[in-house]
Scaffold this active site. Structure first.
Site, PDB file in Angstrom:
ATOM      1  N   TRP A  76      59.932  42.670  43.290  1.00 26.07           N
ATOM      2  CA  TRP A  76      59.245  43.530  42.327  1.00 26.07           C
ATOM      3  C   TRP A  76      59.995  44.851  42.392  1.00 26.07           C
ATOM      4  O   TRP A  76      59.939  45.551  43.400  1.00 26.07           O
ATOM      5  CB  TRP A  76      57.786  43.699  42.730  1.00 26.07           C
ATOM      6  CG  TRP A  76      56.957  44.458  41.734  1.00 26.07           C
ATOM      7  CD1 TRP A  76      56.301  43.937  40.654  1.00 26.07           C
ATOM      8  CD2 TRP A  76      56.688  45.869  41.723  1.00 26.07           C
ATOM      9  NE1 TRP A  76      55.646  44.935  39.970  1.00 26.07           N
ATOM     10  CE2 TRP A  76      55.872  46.133  40.599  1.00 26.07           C
ATOM     11  CE3 TRP A  76      57.066  46.939  42.529  1.00 26.07           C
ATOM     12  CZ2 TRP A  76      55.417  47.407  40.278  1.00 26.07           C
ATOM     13  CZ3 TRP A  76      56.622  48.216  42.213  1.00 26.07           C
ATOM     14  CH2 TRP A  76      55.796  48.437  41.098  1.00 26.07           C
ATOM     15  N   GLY A 103      59.581  47.160  50.873  1.00 24.61           N
ATOM     16  CA  GLY A 103      59.259  48.537  51.231  1.00 24.61           C
ATOM     17  C   GLY A 103      60.220  49.501  50.557  1.00 24.61           C
ATOM     18  O   GLY A 103      60.950  49.125  49.624  1.00 24.61           O
ATOM     19  N   GLU A 484      35.566  46.879  35.519  1.00 21.72           N
ATOM     20  CA  GLU A 484      36.288  45.693  35.984  1.00 21.72           C
ATOM     21  C   GLU A 484      36.631  44.766  34.810  1.00 21.72           C
ATOM     22  O   GLU A 484      37.739  44.237  34.728  1.00 21.72           O
ATOM     23  CB  GLU A 484      35.453  44.966  37.051  1.00 21.72           C
ATOM     24  CG  GLU A 484      36.048  43.675  37.591  1.00 21.72           C
ATOM     25  CD  GLU A 484      37.423  43.851  38.259  1.00 21.72           C
ATOM     26  OE1 GLU A 484      37.884  44.994  38.426  1.00 21.72           O
ATOM     27  OE2 GLU A 484      38.036  42.815  38.568  1.00 21.72           O
ATOM     28  N   GLU A 491      45.000  43.933  31.974  1.00 22.84           N
ATOM     29  CA  GLU A 491      46.128  43.548  32.823  1.00 22.84           C
ATOM     30  C   GLU A 491      46.708  42.185  32.465  1.00 22.84           C
ATOM     31  O   GLU A 491      47.905  41.976  32.600  1.00 22.84           O
ATOM     32  CB  GLU A 491      45.798  43.638  34.315  1.00 22.84           C
ATOM     33  CG  GLU A 491      44.803  42.645  34.831  1.00 22.84           C
ATOM     34  CD  GLU A 491      44.486  42.831  36.314  1.00 22.84           C
ATOM     35  OE1 GLU A 491      45.389  43.132  37.086  1.00 22.84           O
ATOM     36  OE2 GLU A 491      43.319  42.663  36.684  1.00 22.84           O
ATOM     37  N   HIS A 507      29.946  61.804  23.344  1.00 23.46           N
ATOM     38  CA  HIS A 507      30.629  63.049  23.695  1.00 23.46           C
ATOM     39  C   HIS A 507      32.121  63.009  23.350  1.00 23.46           C
ATOM     40  O   HIS A 507      32.894  63.812  23.863  1.00 23.46           O
ATOM     41  CB  HIS A 507      30.419  63.363  25.179  1.00 23.46           C
ATOM     42  CG  HIS A 507      28.976  63.587  25.516  1.00 23.46           C
ATOM     43  ND1 HIS A 507      28.282  64.690  25.075  1.00 23.46           N
ATOM     44  CD2 HIS A 507      28.086  62.818  26.182  1.00 23.46           C
ATOM     45  CE1 HIS A 507      27.024  64.600  25.495  1.00 23.46           C
ATOM     46  NE2 HIS A 507      26.878  63.470  26.164  1.00 23.46           N
TER      47      HIS A 507
HETATM   48  C1  F6R Z   1      43.372  43.817  39.574  1.00 25.60           C
HETATM   49  C2  F6R Z   1      43.907  43.850  40.920  1.00 25.60           C
HETATM   50  C3  F6R Z   1      44.309  45.176  41.467  1.00 25.60           C
HETATM   51  C4  F6R Z   1      43.910  45.270  42.951  1.00 25.60           C
HETATM   52  C5  F6R Z   1      44.457  46.563  43.565  1.00 25.60           C
HETATM   53  C6  F6R Z   1      44.033  46.711  45.009  1.00 25.60           C
HETATM   54  O1  F6R Z   1      43.059  42.523  39.184  1.00 25.60           O
HETATM   55  O2  F6R Z   1      44.039  42.849  41.567  1.00 25.60           O
HETATM   56  O3  F6R Z   1      43.776  46.232  40.742  1.00 25.60           O
HETATM   57  O4  F6R Z   1      42.519  45.225  43.042  1.00 25.60           O
HETATM   58  O5  F6R Z   1      45.849  46.568  43.496  1.00 25.60           O
HETATM   59  O6  F6R Z   1      44.501  45.667  45.789  1.00 25.60           O
HETATM   60  P1  F6R Z   1      43.871  45.331  47.189  1.00 25.60           P
HETATM   61  O7  F6R Z   1      42.455  44.932  46.966  1.00 25.60           O
HETATM   62  O8  F6R Z   1      44.706  44.216  47.731  1.00 25.60           O
HETATM   63  O9  F6R Z   1      43.973  46.572  48.016  1.00 25.60           O
END
Ligand code: F6R
Length: 612
Positions: A76, A103, A484, A491, A507
């Site tokens: 990534w 990293g 959510e 996404e 508002h």
């Molecule tokens: C959305 C999703 C992300 C994670 C976020 C935190 O579907 O999966 O928004 O919730 O990146 O990730 P964690 O929970 O692994 O810290």
């Protein structure tokens, strides 16, 4: 974010590496590569932009590369665009050393310039190549790979998990970690390194979690672990308690759909072991009762969907505990000079347990004297190991990038903890405690009912998938749930979407409502249903098309106003989001399906965000 695998064994490495990378592709999927060493062919490296299948084709499923020692990576991109050259492994100038890295190396530019002054030529834009070249530089000085690795680690700043092979060392790979997960696996036909258990679960469940600053030397026979001073360490082994089938699609078209369908069972596994004789029992929680009584303020810290769980929990915990609860985005918290002290309880929520922002916020909270409780899914992950207390959600591996079952299990676990603390504080009536606990245990069956109506939601998705802007509105818990629902939709379907507290629309945002705008109206929170309905009427009056989610109790009222209505069973008000969110997950899923999106691997995203 990015996946690493390494193998030293008695079988051909390339097919094993490719299989492991495929299982980890959800950690990053813009490019991939492998490096394998053999006595006859030396170091062979193949890497390419694109999905893993492209690498498979390029290497004829690994048959092109010979050797029983190798490393692999799925990327990534952070430094440098996704292309063949920036893909890992990176190879040093003389072609002797290959390295994969997760990293970010913060001082890479400074090191790069220094090496350039020594005549080193770079081919990629990445921080990772700098480490490969620095390794060669030190190896040329000391002619000892382990010593060279030690020198490099002392020189670099940032976060890393490394897998390294060197053509002069035919039998060993070297691994090192700091702030990026790395696991050692002990198999029958060889040993492994991996950033994720999923990559190696097919071969072994016997693992060791590396800690920050540690270095490992992995051969087919053995794994030796050293601290940063190269003193040998005895590490505790752990057994992974799920098997390979949990991380496979099992006949479903997508992991996301499989994971949505797994939610009743996942919730059962989170709740049942923690309820005994009508009480919440949290054996793993060591919070002293005196400490709980003294808590002046609670902070819930998380990112993304886990943050949305925090939003629901804020409403629920304030109601149950009568203590102020602040929900903070982890990426904001650490730089906000937070008012945390010894009387603060800091709860961090993370599926992966590796999210760097959340981890850093937790460390900041600890530094300020707070006690930390982590709600985590991945066993043995960094956040789980660093928190003062950890409670696992036990949702099993979640592979789809968009979280569903992890979110749902986080929600119910937070409800259990809230109930437990409220009981300790004496802030909840017995009848209320009993009612919530009873309903928590019946949630799985009610969820199963919701999941028998997936076709209705599929139908609504086919009606609405062409919209290019969608609003989610609701009050209180419905607002938190809308956040959510909106995130899920944007996404994976790439539709612009916003969630608003219904009362806030007037508002400003209501100016965006025009004839045909789709508004997903959430009306499951009984105490404010009538107020929410007024807002539904307001958007209808401006021409909005309304898709509503409500409960059996309000079906009739809602159906009179909304254009389409999804109905979920009634439960205790604080648990209603656990049922209401499921149609929203399904809606996002089916809309994305209709639009031909890559549901499990949405663009630009990856699971487990280990960069800041
Ligand atoms: C959305 C999703 C992300 C994670 C976020 C935190 O579907 O999966 O928004 O919730 O990146 O990730 P964690 O929970 O692994 O810290």
């Amino acid at each position: 974010m990015c996946g690493i695998i390494g193998f030293a064994g008695r079988e051909q490495a390339a097919p094993i590496l490719l299989d492991g990378l495929e299982r980890m592709e959800y950690r990053g999927y813009d490019s991939a590569g492998i490096a394998v060493r053999s006595a006859t062919k030396g170091l062979q490296v193949k890497k390419t932009k694109g999905r893993l299948q492209v690498l498979r084709d390029l290497t004829h499923d690994g048959a092109e590369l010979e050797g029983t020692l190798g490393i692999g990576h799925t990327r990534w991109a952070t430094h440098g665009e996704p292309n063949d050259i920036n893909a890992h492994p990176h190879v040093s100038e003389n072609g002797r050393i290959a390295l994969v890295h997760n990293g970010i190396i913060e001082n890479y530019l400074e090191i790069k310039e220094q090496l350039q002054r020594h005549g080193v030529t770079f081919t990629s834009d990445t921080d990772s190549e700098v480490v490969a070249q620095l390794l060669e530089f030190h190896y040329n000085e000391c002619h000892n790979m382990l010593e060279a690795v030690g020198r490099v680690l002392r020189r670099i700043q940032g976060s890393y998990a490394f897998g390294i092979i060197c053509s002069d060392y035919p039998n060993a790979l070297i691994a090192a970690r700091k702030d990026s997960p790395l696991i050692l696996g002990f198999g029958e036909n060889g040993n492994f390194i991996a950033s994720d258990v999923t990559a190696i679960i097919k071969h072994t469940r016997d693992v060791v979690y590396m800690d920050d600053g540690e270095i490992a030397v992995v051969t087919a026979e053995n794994i030796d672990v050293f601290d940063s001073e190269m003193n040998p360490l005895e590490k505790k082994h752990s057994q992974v308690d799920w098997d390979v089938s949990a991380a496979e699609k099992g006949g479903y078209a997508h992991f996301m759909f499989k994971e949505i369908m797994e939610q009743p069972e996942a919730i059962r596994k989170t709740v049942s072991p923690r309820v005994r004789e009508g009480r919440v029992v949290l054996d793993d929680l060591r919070l002293p009762a005196e400490y709980v009584r003294d808590i002046s303020r609670i902070f819930i810290i998380a990112c993304g969907s886990s943050y949305h769980v925090g939003m629901v929990s804020k409403y629920n915990w304030e109601r149950l505990l009568r203590r102020p609860v602040e929900v903070c985005l982890a990426s904001e918290f650490r730089y906000s000079d937070p008012l945390v002290d010894e009387k603060s309880l800091v709860v961090v929520i993370s599926q992966s347990g590796e999210t760097l922002d959340t981890m850093a916020a937790m460390r900041e909270a600890k530094r300020l004297g707070a006690r930390t409780l982590a709600i985590v899914n991945v066993v043995g992950s960094s956040i789980a190991r660093e928190a003062d207390d950890v409670l696992y959600t036990w949702a099993g591996p979640e592979i789809a990038v968009a979280t569903t079952k992890a979110y749902s299990t986080q929600l119910v676990l937070m409800d259990l903890v809230g109930l437990y603390l409220a009981d300790l504080l004496g802030t909840v009536e017995k009848s209320e405690y009993d009612a919530i606990l009873w309903e928590l245990q019946t949630l799985p069956e009610k969820l199963e009912q919701v999941l028998t109506h997936v076709e209705d939601i599929q139908y609504f998705a086919s009606r609405y998938f062409n919209h290019n802007s969608i609003f989610f509105i609701g009050r209180n818990l419905d607002y938190a749930m809308g956040l959510e629902g909106s995130l899920k939709l944007k996404e994976i379907s790439y539709i612009h979407s916003e969630a608003y507290a219904s009362g806030e629309l007037k508002h400003g945002t209501i100016s965006l409502i025009e004839p045909g705008t789709l508004v997903v109206a959430l009306g499951t929170y009984a105490a404010l249903f009538d107020k929410s309905m007024s807002n539904v009427v307001e958007v209808k009056a401006r021409g909005a098309e309304v898709l509503a989610v409500t409960t059996e109790r309000f079906r009739e009222k809602m159906e009179k106003t909304a254009d389409s209505t999804v109905v979920v069973p009634d439960t205790h008000p604080i648990l209603q989001p656990s049922l209401g969110v499921v149609p929203l997950q399904l809606f996002a899923y089916y809309v994305a399906l209709q639009r031909g999106c890559d549901i499990d691997k949405p663009r630009n995203l990856a699971k487990s965000v280990t960069v800041e």
